[in-house]
Write an enzyme that holds these catalytic residues in place. Sequence first.
Site, PDB file in Angstrom:
ATOM      1  N   ASP A 441     -37.387  -1.591   3.728  1.00 50.78           N
ATOM      2  CA  ASP A 441     -37.135  -0.192   4.045  1.00 50.78           C
ATOM      3  C   ASP A 441     -38.266   0.685   3.490  1.00 50.78           C
ATOM      4  O   ASP A 441     -39.024   0.279   2.610  1.00 50.78           O
ATOM      5  CB  ASP A 441     -35.790   0.223   3.448  1.00 50.78           C
ATOM      6  CG  ASP A 441     -35.141   1.368   4.192  1.00 50.78           C
ATOM      7  OD1 ASP A 441     -35.782   1.956   5.078  1.00 50.78           O
ATOM      8  OD2 ASP A 441     -33.969   1.684   3.881  1.00 50.78           O
ATOM      9  N   GLU A 444     -43.233   4.823   3.984  1.00 50.68           N
ATOM     10  CA  GLU A 444     -43.968   5.917   4.637  1.00 50.68           C
ATOM     11  C   GLU A 444     -44.510   6.957   3.658  1.00 50.68           C
ATOM     12  O   GLU A 444     -45.412   7.715   4.020  1.00 50.68           O
ATOM     13  CB  GLU A 444     -43.048   6.648   5.634  1.00 50.68           C
ATOM     14  CG  GLU A 444     -42.344   5.758   6.639  1.00 50.68           C
ATOM     15  CD  GLU A 444     -40.968   5.309   6.175  1.00 50.68           C
ATOM     16  OE1 GLU A 444     -40.282   4.614   6.942  1.00 50.68           O
ATOM     17  OE2 GLU A 444     -40.585   5.661   5.028  1.00 50.68           O
ATOM     18  N   ASP A 506     -33.112   5.433  10.967  1.00 52.98           N
ATOM     19  CA  ASP A 506     -31.820   6.116  10.879  1.00 52.98           C
ATOM     20  C   ASP A 506     -31.645   7.136  12.002  1.00 52.98           C
ATOM     21  O   ASP A 506     -32.557   7.926  12.275  1.00 52.98           O
ATOM     22  CB  ASP A 506     -31.705   6.834   9.537  1.00 52.98           C
ATOM     23  CG  ASP A 506     -31.908   5.888   8.360  1.00 52.98           C
ATOM     24  OD1 ASP A 506     -31.684   4.674   8.542  1.00 52.98           O
ATOM     25  OD2 ASP A 506     -32.293   6.368   7.277  1.00 52.98           O
TER      26      ASP A 506
END
Length: 647
Positions: A441, A444, A506
Amino acid sequence: MCQASEEYAEATFDNPNMTLGGLLAPWPWERGLQLVQQVTDWSLDGDTLRLQCITDGGEAASVAIQLWKPQVLRVRLIPPGVSARSDLGLLQGAPQPFDVEVQEQDGQLAFDTGAMWVTLDTRRWRLAIHEAEGHLICREHPEDTNLRGWLRALPLGYRRDEQERLSGSVESFYLTPDEKLYGLGERFMPLNRRGQRIELWNFNTWGASDERAYKNVPLLLSSRGYGLFFHTTHRLRFDLGSGHHSSLSTVVESDDPVMDFFVLYGPSLQDVLSHYADLTGRAPVPPRWSFGLWMSKASYETRQEVEEVARRLRAEDIPCDVIHLDPAWLRPRRQADLIWNKEAFSNPPEFLSRLRDQGFKVCLWIHPWVPRDSEVFPEAAERGYFARRPDGSIYYYAPTIPSDAPNPCGIVDFSHPEAVAWYQRLLRRLIDWGVAAFKTDFGEAIPEDAVFHNGMTGREMHNLYPVLYNRAVYEALEAARQGEAVVWARSAWAGSQRYPVHWSGDQRCNFPNMACTLWGGLSIGLSGIPFWSHDIGGFLGAPDPELYVRWAQFGLLCSHARCHGTTPREPWAFGTQALDAFRRMVHLRYRLIPYLYSYAHVASQYGLPVLRPMVLEFQDDPNTHTLDLQYMLGRELLVAPVFEPGT
């Protein structure tokens, strides 16, 4: 500013009539630009045409045009004082051996690649590429100006800031009136990029319904059968005929002072994707079990909860191969030091073994930050395994994990070989216990002023970081279980296809967000990443039974399939009718696994996505060029999800 602009500025800026027309200052679009104007000398070096040039501001610059193979051409603009850089780690292929033969006549240079005819006007710089039969493939567009000769598009050049430091580069290409554009990563917007303005800079998007993206890929495809791959890790800005400046040009602005791009010629888009895979690497085939159902929630909180889900899956005849554990497998406020939360999930080797005996693989959530109050932090800090501030101190970042207060963390420096080895040792203990995959996950949020072991700053590393992060995790799995490695990655850049699989991040639980999610999946497939999934049911919120079933019908007909969200996503949570519908669809998926696995091998060999936009399969039919709410699964199956409630 170019010469034409300077002449008009003298004549008009003090003219009150022109001022009333809005001409209040020099044209800001052109400020600091040095645009390649003409060629002063050239030479041949095997496969490369080397050109000495002068800019409109009188500076000397060089351009190299290199033939990689008959359908692939590389163009590099090197400003004065900049040396040709080493590889960024994005390229995996190498140019085929060629000796270019250049013809010169009337100020024109030209050469034949065997598939393309390349011409260059040396007196007033313009590069054009045609098919062997003479039809235009693509060309630069320096003549795109307004009525006064001021630039609407930015020809090949570079930019200097107010201190005369190099600050970026520019290029533009002609758009035919009927041309459609695709790619540039996982974008949750209509598939055709024509008319859009896009920035390539990885973001935690906090949703799936705007221009920002977790996965930016600097690959642009055209319905005319060519692609442009920009070889950089810097921020890029694209104006794709938006009309903000021009409706007839693709304008590219890069924070990289070196403009380095490849022209990839098909003529089919499938050929373009194959050329891109040759350049940046092919995706390995994920393990066969990864094509089964993944079941997850954000987050299963205890071992008992997971074991009950496993039992119920078997009791309800829901085939499933993977159970995923989100952050709760880690100790509270210790995400992600890779130390098991034994209070919530006791005896991890035995727990994993029991699930394995029932036919379940286990995937664990991770992110690339280590809390400073973890016991594994001091060793990494002492050895320099975290990104630094310009003053040499550790760069602390406080990730935003839902339901947890921010906890300052070190950013693992995956450009440091010893840091990679250290991190992989932490992963290896979990792998040895029986963990089969990791959900990689985040990735970024790399600060622009961070400094890394390889000498890059955050401006250069920000987009590259997810490639290095996922490579480290993927290679740890591959070293332990050859041929069985798979990650579940959120962020990406060019080359990320080498470390499958990717998921959409998401989104909210509603029908419009489901449609946006499909757009993202089709877009990432046209950006060279062939294996993709998303959260069945949506991530944030509680889908109603109708939305859950419709999303399952879509999600179970993707390359990979995972139920996941902030509330239960097990099908029995939505009532008997939804459970029955889900059961039928998941059994269909399992019957299709041989088909999906066959197309996984096609994806690996040719760079083609498993989810194929209609334009990719039917490029010669213009009706498919904007048909983006349905897709082909492989070549034989048409999938048309339902995006309207009550249908």
